[in-house]
Motif scaffolding. Structure first.
Motif, PDB file in Angstrom:
ATOM      1  N   ASN A  96      32.064  33.868   6.077  1.00 15.15           N
ATOM      2  CA  ASN A  96      31.351  33.172   5.016  1.00 15.15           C
ATOM      3  C   ASN A  96      29.868  33.559   5.022  1.00 15.15           C
ATOM      4  N   ASP A  97      29.097  32.997   4.106  1.00 14.73           N
ATOM      5  CA  ASP A  97      27.706  33.407   3.973  1.00 14.73           C
ATOM      6  C   ASP A  97      26.883  33.058   5.209  1.00 14.73           C
ATOM      7  N   PHE A  98      27.202  31.962   5.875  1.00 12.96           N
ATOM      8  CA  PHE A  98      26.508  31.604   7.109  1.00 12.96           C
ATOM      9  C   PHE A  98      26.695  32.696   8.155  1.00 12.96           C
TER      10      PHE A  98
ATOM     11  N   ILE B  74      21.051  36.506   0.323  1.00 13.67           N
ATOM     12  CA  ILE B  74      22.137  35.590   0.697  1.00 13.67           C
ATOM     13  C   ILE B  74      21.676  34.150   0.510  1.00 13.67           C
ATOM     14  N   ALA B  75      20.446  33.860   0.916  1.00 13.86           N
ATOM     15  CA  ALA B  75      19.934  32.488   0.836  1.00 13.86           C
ATOM     16  C   ALA B  75      19.834  32.006  -0.605  1.00 13.86           C
TER      17      ALA B  75
ATOM     18  N   ASN C  78      21.320  33.060  -3.190  1.00 12.73           N
ATOM     19  CA  ASN C  78      22.595  33.103  -3.914  1.00 12.73           C
ATOM     20  C   ASN C  78      23.691  32.325  -3.199  1.00 12.73           C
ATOM     21  N   TRP C  79      23.291  31.371  -2.361  1.00 17.83           N
ATOM     22  CA  TRP C  79      24.257  30.582  -1.603  1.00 17.83           C
ATOM     23  C   TRP C  79      25.201  29.857  -2.564  1.00 17.83           C
TER      24      TRP C  79
ATOM     25  N   PRO D 200      21.248  24.914  -3.197  1.00 21.39           N
ATOM     26  CA  PRO D 200      22.105  25.517  -2.179  1.00 21.39           C
ATOM     27  C   PRO D 200      21.482  25.340  -0.792  1.00 21.39           C
ATOM     28  N   LEU D 201      22.289  25.243   0.198  1.00 22.60           N
ATOM     29  CA  LEU D 201      21.848  25.059   1.592  1.00 22.60           C
ATOM     30  C   LEU D 201      21.234  23.686   1.842  1.00 22.60           C
TER      31      LEU D 201
ATOM     32  N   ALA E 102      21.897  22.301   5.292  1.00 30.55           N
ATOM     33  CA  ALA E 102      21.889  23.299   6.365  1.00 30.55           C
ATOM     34  C   ALA E 102      21.231  22.771   7.635  1.00 30.55           C
TER      35      ALA E 102
END
Length: 434
Positions: free
Chosen positions: A244-246, A286-287, A289-290, A304-305, A308
């Motif tokens: 995943n993105d993480f 990435i950040a 476009n989370w 997004p995020l 987190a």
């Protein structure tokens, strides 16, 4: 505990399991119910409630009492010498979401991580749980608890390695290998609870092995080093295509750190810095476009995020800050510089939006956004006036320069000059990024 109602507790626990857990992978909602927490660990329950309260618009009045009560319980744990898997997990929760201000602030959270490691080591979480100490217990319940202990040990390992890489401190768990419950040759089923966690453990093993490589002055030693870790990273990408993105963010962070480390071997400098710059751009992308969570109950999906942990946030901040430093180190293409500065500004704006979600407290993202704004302003001023930046001194690297001391690129304290923060700012929030 008398601080909140059963309705409050249910709402906050649900918030943790549905929103925050994706950045932590700890605890199983089927096993870890409110009844379990009450009977096994008031500290774990309180830490989970306090972390969730920071994100819950209905729980502003609960955050400070819960956070202080968690510290009170942790002080009692220390005084009485209590030890359990749940205590280790509770400390990890506090470390992952520690605010830069308040009762969980500053280097206290770093010390807490060390405490968690010490307790876990005394409990020998690197070995199967002692079933006799848990009797009477069913096979199913024992398997679930032992699996959670495995995950606790894996996550402590990842936290400690991340902290070591970003602060230069030697890892306390370095000698514990292999990691119980993890095998490089046994990939969990895609979509299973362990798939992403095992991917992160694998990435941490790769970086530890690479950073253990002895520094050599011999010609070609950099190529040998780079072939080794690049092969490991390429193999990882084939084994975990559905990260995943993480995990993708951690993957690129690995490549940044190991690329910088390669500068300690003889060879040209600028191509490596150019590679790092590209990796930083990818991290920023990435950040911003989370993936958006369309089902968020508190309508913060536009941020997004939003939930987190500090691990995720500081991984992003690392990429942004290094990118800004690389822009300031060398006069490059003006159009490319402006594009990258605009990307960094997008991340700063994202961090500021994220901080507004935690309306009840000062946040790490809020302070990092302010730092990014200051760096971007300084760079734009330098580009306009060609005057030296007070925090970023541009340099031109000689063509063919060899053996570059990259330690400065790991250290962000020089960014904090006259910015109103302490020298240990980058350690606030504790275990910076898995």
């Amino acid at each position: 505990m008398g601080l909140l109602t059963e309705s409050d507790m249910s709402r906050l626990l649900n918030l943790y399991f549905t929103r925050l857990r994706q950045f932590f992978w700890h605890l199983n909602p089927d096993t870890h119910t409110s009844a379990f927490f009450h009977s096994h660990s008031p500290l774990l329950l309180t830490s989970l409630l306090a972390v969730s309260a920071a994100f819950d618009p209905l729980s502003g009045h609960l955050l400070d009492p819960l956070a202080k009560h968690a510290v009170h319980l942790l002080d009692r744990v220390t005084k009485e010498g209590f030890k359990s898997v749940e205590i280790v997990t509770a400390i990890s929760v506090m470390v992952h979401w520690a605010s830069p201000h308040g009762p969980w602030s500053r280097d206290r959270s770093y010390a807490w991580l060390g405490m968690a490691i010490r307790i876990a080591s005394e409990l020998r979480l690197d070995r199967p749980l002692n079933r006799k100490s848990l009797e009477p217990i069913t096979d199913e319940a024992y398997t679930a608890l032992d699996h959670e202990a495995q995950r606790t040990w894996m996550l402590l390992y990842c936290s400690e390695i991340s902290t070591s890489v970003q602060t230069g401190r030697p890892p306390a768990l370095h000698g514990y290998a292999p990691i119980r419950g993890f095998s490089e040759n046994a990939i969990p089923v895609v979509g299973s609870p362990d798939y992403q966690l095992h991917a992160v453990v694998f990435l941490r093993l790769i970086i530890v092995r690479a950073l253990d490589t002895p520094i050599s002055q011999a010609p070609g030693s950099r190529e040998v080093f780079n072939r080794s870790w690049n092969a490991a990273m390429d193999s990882f990408a084939l084994l975990y295509p559905d990260m995943n993105d993480f995990v993708k963010m951690i993957y690129h962070n690995n490549r940044i750190v190991l690329s910088l480390f390669s500068l300690r071997f003889p060879g040209p400098v600028q191509p490596v810095l150019d590679t790092c710059r590209g990796l930083c751009v990818t991290t920023c992308s990435i950040a911003i476009n989370w993936p958006v969570d369309q089902d968020d109950p508190f309508d913060v999906a536009k941020f997004p995020l939003a939930y987190a942990s500090n691990f995720a946030i500081i991984n992003i901040a690392y990429g942004v800050t290094l990118l800004l430093k690389l822009i300031g180190m060398r006069k490059g293409d003006a159009e490319a510089d402006e594009s990258d500065l605009a990307l960094c500004q997008q991340v700063a704006n994202l961090f500021r939006a994220i901080s507004s979600v935690q309306m009840h407290q000062k946040t790490l993202t809020e302070e990092l956004a302010a730092q990014m704004d200051a760096l971007i302003f300084n760079l734009r001023s330098w580009q306009t006036t060609q005057a030296p930046s007070p925090t970023l001194q541009p340099i031109d690297l000689p063509v063919g320069e060899y053996m570059f001391d990259c330690s400065e690129l790991f250290n962000f304290e020089d960014y904090l000059v006259d910015q109103g923060t302490s020298d240990d700012f980058w350690l606030d929030g504790a275990a910076p990024i898995v």
